[in-house]
Scaffold this motif. Structure first.
Motif, mmCIF file in Angstrom:
data_model
loop_
_atom_site.group_PDB
_atom_site.id
_atom_site.type_symbol
_atom_site.label_atom_id
_atom_site.label_comp_id
_atom_site.label_asym_id
_atom_site.label_seq_id
_atom_site.Cartn_x
_atom_site.Cartn_y
_atom_site.Cartn_z
ATOM 1 N N GLY A 293 -3.242 24.083 4.605
ATOM 2 C CA GLY A 293 -2.535 23.962 5.752
ATOM 3 C C GLY A 293 -1.566 22.985 5.708
ATOM 4 N N THR A 294 -1.604 22.029 4.527
ATOM 5 C CA THR A 294 -0.688 20.988 4.552
ATOM 6 C C THR A 294 0.641 21.310 3.961
ATOM 7 N N SER A 295 1.733 20.541 4.483
ATOM 8 C CA SER A 295 3.145 20.817 3.990
ATOM 9 C C SER A 295 3.797 19.617 4.335
ATOM 10 N N GLU A 296 5.066 19.662 3.826
ATOM 11 C CA GLU A 296 6.032 18.436 3.977
ATOM 12 C C GLU A 296 5.582 16.905 3.588
ATOM 13 N N VAL A 297 4.673 17.157 2.303
ATOM 14 C CA VAL A 297 4.077 15.664 2.258
ATOM 15 C C VAL A 297 5.269 14.893 1.534
ATOM 16 N N ARG A 298 4.998 13.602 2.147
ATOM 17 C CA ARG A 298 6.172 12.553 1.542
ATOM 18 C C ARG A 298 5.430 11.148 1.171
ATOM 19 N N VAL A 299 5.606 10.694 -0.026
ATOM 20 C CA VAL A 299 4.965 9.300 -0.210
ATOM 21 C C VAL A 299 5.633 8.192 -0.239
ATOM 22 N N GLY A 300 5.509 7.190 0.745
ATOM 23 C CA GLY A 300 6.515 6.084 0.603
ATOM 24 C C GLY A 300 5.539 4.684 0.340
ATOM 25 N N LYS A 301 6.015 3.767 0.839
ATOM 26 C CA LYS A 301 5.251 2.576 0.678
ATOM 27 C C LYS A 301 4.780 1.903 1.986
ATOM 28 N N TYR A 302 3.880 1.208 1.907
ATOM 29 C CA TYR A 302 3.531 0.482 3.239
ATOM 30 C C TYR A 302 3.255 -0.917 3.036
ATOM 31 N N VAL B 152 1.069 15.430 -4.793
ATOM 32 C CA VAL B 152 0.057 15.219 -3.701
ATOM 33 C C VAL B 152 -0.189 16.545 -2.868
ATOM 34 N N ARG C 195 -10.891 11.887 0.232
ATOM 35 C CA ARG C 195 -10.971 12.584 -1.206
ATOM 36 C C ARG C 195 -10.020 12.471 -2.016
ATOM 37 N N PHE D 140 -6.759 22.250 0.767
ATOM 38 C CA PHE D 140 -6.281 22.083 2.207
ATOM 39 C C PHE D 140 -5.155 22.747 2.110
ATOM 40 N N LEU E 172 -3.628 18.537 -2.751
ATOM 41 C CA LEU E 172 -4.267 18.981 -1.459
ATOM 42 C C LEU E 172 -4.576 20.509 -1.439
ATOM 43 N N GLY F 31 0.718 -1.240 -0.104
ATOM 44 C CA GLY F 31 0.020 -0.037 0.011
ATOM 45 C C GLY F 31 0.871 1.270 0.120
ATOM 46 N N LYS F 32 0.350 2.465 0.414
ATOM 47 C CA LYS F 32 0.944 3.473 0.352
ATOM 48 C C LYS F 32 1.214 4.057 1.871
ATOM 49 N N TYR F 33 2.078 4.804 2.037
ATOM 50 C CA TYR F 33 2.618 5.467 3.328
ATOM 51 C C TYR F 33 2.770 6.766 2.895
ATOM 52 N N MET F 34 2.021 7.686 3.999
ATOM 53 C CA MET F 34 2.390 9.178 3.703
ATOM 54 C C MET F 34 2.448 9.759 4.975
ATOM 55 N N HIS F 35 3.234 10.877 4.976
ATOM 56 C CA HIS F 35 3.818 11.600 5.851
ATOM 57 C C HIS F 35 3.295 13.226 5.542
ATOM 58 N N LEU F 36 2.625 13.894 6.454
ATOM 59 C CA LEU F 36 2.480 15.083 6.212
ATOM 60 C C LEU F 36 2.304 15.895 7.474
ATOM 61 N N SER F 37 2.509 17.430 7.199
ATOM 62 C CA SER F 37 2.312 18.225 8.362
ATOM 63 C C SER F 37 1.172 18.955 7.983
ATOM 64 N N ILE F 38 0.316 19.338 9.221
ATOM 65 C CA ILE F 38 -1.001 20.096 8.914
ATOM 66 C C ILE F 38 -1.262 21.113 10.244
ATOM 67 N N GLY F 39 -1.402 22.483 9.724
ATOM 68 C CA GLY F 39 -1.723 23.389 10.547
ATOM 69 C C GLY F 39 -3.133 23.458 11.088
ATOM 70 N N LEU G 210 -7.403 21.449 -3.811
ATOM 71 C CA LEU G 210 -8.517 21.235 -3.268
ATOM 72 C C LEU G 210 -8.872 21.817 -1.726
ATOM 73 N N TRP H 216 10.241 5.061 3.115
ATOM 74 C CA TRP H 216 9.996 6.353 2.492
ATOM 75 C C TRP H 216 11.434 6.633 1.941
#
Lengths: 86, 86
Positions: free
Chosen positions: B35-44, B24, A67, B33, B28, A42-50, B31, B11
């Motif tokens: 307030g999002t930052s530092e989005v990183r996509v990896g595998k799970y 991504v 979404r 969103f 975001l 699957g996918k693994y995602m990291h993000l920061s949100i304010g 659409l 990741w």
């Protein structure tokens, strides 16, 4: 305004065939890791949100997952959220 | 022989540019969103592994991560392992 670290995992529902997982499982067997089974990728995602507070952050993350980050027809998601320590 | 459930996350290292995460993040923002930052996509990945004991299972999983599931030059991995409850 607080900042939260979010980790999202998205994976195919158990009823959906996962060709990537199947390919990885075959590769593992070929390389001698015979004891592995039920490989799903699957996918693994990291993000920061304010956000103003944790509940607002959770609401935004759930909407994002529904979404953008996952396809709810075929995939399931889970996430962990914690306030960023600076 | 025991069976263990393993969850692996892979990741890109922080110094490596992540075009998928960037895409991504743009989606975001588009659409709403903001307030999002530092989005990183990896595998799970999830898998089951049979092994004599936990230490043998961990050894096999680490070798798998190094050789198959991640590219150690560009990626970092982490995993959780627990005995399967039947």
């Amino acid at each position: 305004m607080k900042t939260y670290d979010v980790e999202v995992r998205v994976w195919l529902k158990p009823s959906v065939f996962d060709p990537q997982g199947h390919a990885v499982e075959q590769a593992l067997h070929t390389l001698g890791f015979e004891g592995t089974s039920e490989v799903r990728v699957g996918k693994y995602m990291h993000l920061s949100i304010g956000a103003a507070d944790e509940s607002a952050a959770r609401k935004a993350v759930e909407e994002m997952c529904e979404r953008v980050l996952s396809n709810p027809v075929m995939e399931t998601y889970a996430y962990e959220l914690k306030e960023t320590v600076r």
